[in-house]
Write an enzyme that holds these catalytic residues in place. Sequence first.
Site, mmCIF file in Angstrom:
data_model
loop_
_atom_site.group_PDB
_atom_site.id
_atom_site.type_symbol
_atom_site.label_atom_id
_atom_site.label_comp_id
_atom_site.label_asym_id
_atom_site.label_seq_id
_atom_site.Cartn_x
_atom_site.Cartn_y
_atom_site.Cartn_z
ATOM 1 N N GLU A 68 0.817 -1.224 0.000
ATOM 2 C CA GLU A 68 0.000 0.000 0.000
ATOM 3 C C GLU A 68 0.846 1.267 0.000
ATOM 4 O O GLU A 68 0.553 2.221 -0.716
ATOM 5 C CB GLU A 68 -0.960 0.019 1.202
ATOM 6 C CG GLU A 68 -2.124 -0.946 1.072
ATOM 7 C CD GLU A 68 -1.772 -2.380 1.461
ATOM 8 O OE1 GLU A 68 -0.630 -2.625 1.920
ATOM 9 O OE2 GLU A 68 -2.643 -3.266 1.301
ATOM 10 N N HIS A 137 -11.183 -3.883 9.091
ATOM 11 C CA HIS A 137 -11.742 -3.812 7.735
ATOM 12 C C HIS A 137 -13.078 -3.073 7.721
ATOM 13 O O HIS A 137 -13.899 -3.317 6.850
ATOM 14 C CB HIS A 137 -11.960 -5.218 7.155
ATOM 15 C CG HIS A 137 -10.709 -5.980 6.882
ATOM 16 N ND1 HIS A 137 -9.929 -6.518 7.873
ATOM 17 C CD2 HIS A 137 -10.088 -6.299 5.714
ATOM 18 C CE1 HIS A 137 -8.897 -7.146 7.337
ATOM 19 N NE2 HIS A 137 -8.972 -7.032 6.030
#
Lengths: 336, 338
Positions: A68, A137
């Site tokens: 990321e 999440h």
Amino acid sequence: MNAQNEPEIRELSYAEAIREAMDIALEADPSVLLMGEDIGVYGGAFQVTGDLVEKYGTDRVMDTPISELGGAGVAVGAALTGLKPIFEFQFSDFAALAMEQIVNQAAKVRFMLGGSVSVPLVMRFPAGSGTGAAAQHSQSIEAWLGHVPGLKVVQPSTPEDAKGLLLAAVADPDPVMIFEHKLLYKMKGQVPGGHYTTPIGKAAIRRVGKDVTIVATSIMVHKAMEAAEQLRADDIDAEVIDLRTVRPMDRDTVLSSVRKTGRLICVYEGVKTLGVGAEISAMVAESDAFDFLDAPIVRLGGAECPIPYNPELEKAVVPQMPDILAAARDIVKGRV
Amino acid sequence: MPETPQNTNLPYAIRAYSPERLREALKKMYLVRKFEEGAEDSYMRGLIHGTMHLSIGQEASAIGSTMALTDEDKITSTHRGHGHCVGKGADLGKMFAEFFGKETGYCKGRGGSMHIADPSKGNLGANGIVGGGLPIAVGAALSAKRLGTGAVTICFFGDGANNEGAFHEALNMASIWKLPVVFVCENNKYGMSTSTERSTAVKNIAERAAAYSMPGVTVDGNDFSAVTEAVDAAVERARAGDGPSLVENLTYRWRGHSKSDRNRYRTKEEINEWMGRDPIPAMAKLLMEHHIITEDGVAAIEAEAEKIIKDAIEFATNGPDPKVEAVTRDVYTTEATA
């Protein structure tokens, strides 16, 4: 592409509307490319990019490694040098891995260089709770990024705006962060065909009312609308504002509404304290609209804890329709 | 690129570059040295605030590494990046003006020493975050490949950055996508106070290239010709579409990490030893040995560099200060409505 050539309005899901916007952007501008984890043949973790890789190939719908920080940095470097990347984070929570590039680089480069460069970068963040994916999440982190000058932060709540805000973001010379609520991906709505943009920095009045202003973001807009309908039975006429953009915030629309109704409820999924609602409240408290208030401001936000796994707990930690209903009754009846 | 003559007994730089370009390179090395000495002096006299990271002693690495680049090629730089700016053709007056915080500086006084950039010459900027420029360089190389510009990106970073995750992610992506980027590590032995022996699991940082299937070489970073030989080969490889490389220039910063450094982590003997390996006289000697310049010529170049620095400081001193009212002007390209 004006409305005369493309008059049709179809029913599309929120995910389909985003895909259509990316398709239009890729088609129109060869410098646009999609980057992200598993956005190619897999179609994206939430099937938002879908089969775009078949049409545009792997050079323009690029799978990145699970990196990321590096991936976000590559997107920043590409945006500085002639490409227009649309970077998908698999989950908004993973932005934490890339904050260096988002906050220290993308947001600041133009300023640090005295305005000699722009960073035309779009980042898409599947956000929010309700999927049983637990604490890493499910977050709503728009306030983190909304705190950073140099970024623009939007939260579309409808398929029409999901497409229009994405196309506006692609046309914008500065980095635009788009928070897409995962529970909205399957929601259907009317979406105009062809190219159009929804202005960044402009809220939408979803329901006109006179008794209380409910400013909501993302999925909370739908809960607020449902509450507003039910409030008719109590003879309460609620105005619902879909904030749409967290930064820059649409001050005029919010203040005008509060001047009219004299009451304000802010509803957002992010953690309540130091969140989007604090800014909306402060905006009102610091303005002449404060003089119009007939009751204290109410904030309905996420609980002061990470998102839990158990479905009942998960529901309990973010505002639900009955919470909005109760808050509106209380504020109008002077119980706040 | 190699010009006359093709005598392989000659050092690479002498074979590869014209006398004119080599004299220009020597001048740039003096400019870097005198820019930083001038900055140090200005700091002592209270003309510059904040901090600064000086690269005195590392000039061969900065100037040697940028020899093969054109204005279309890009660089990303580091907090110790003044040499890279000069290598990429920056104007010394605008550099000093930035240091002085003036509107006439490269960043209009918004960036300071750590953010000097000149996008018009392909310099995407120094960076205050260790490792911050690594993925950005890969992004610039991605643009070059997708847009077919033929440009190469040189990514400068220090030994400290090789332990950042961004280093590993960036090298991996550059390799899997075969991008035209050259990673130039300026290993000056210390990440602030922590030596590479204490911080890094491999002896030479260039060994890490193997993990990403790219060539990696370690060279004497104070030897101008050795630096150009290694970096030029990597640039050529990148330009030919054969992907990234890692070059490690072993060098040394004479000064401390920044203004707060008390030099307690290294010995006087070590510093003196490296000061004896000054890259600038070594470069002058190389050019004199090959009759590219005379001793008087070297003195003339040094004097010219001094004059440029003096004028640059004067330009900076006389420049206007930025207006406080305009401080938020360049946060967005288009004014945000908030």
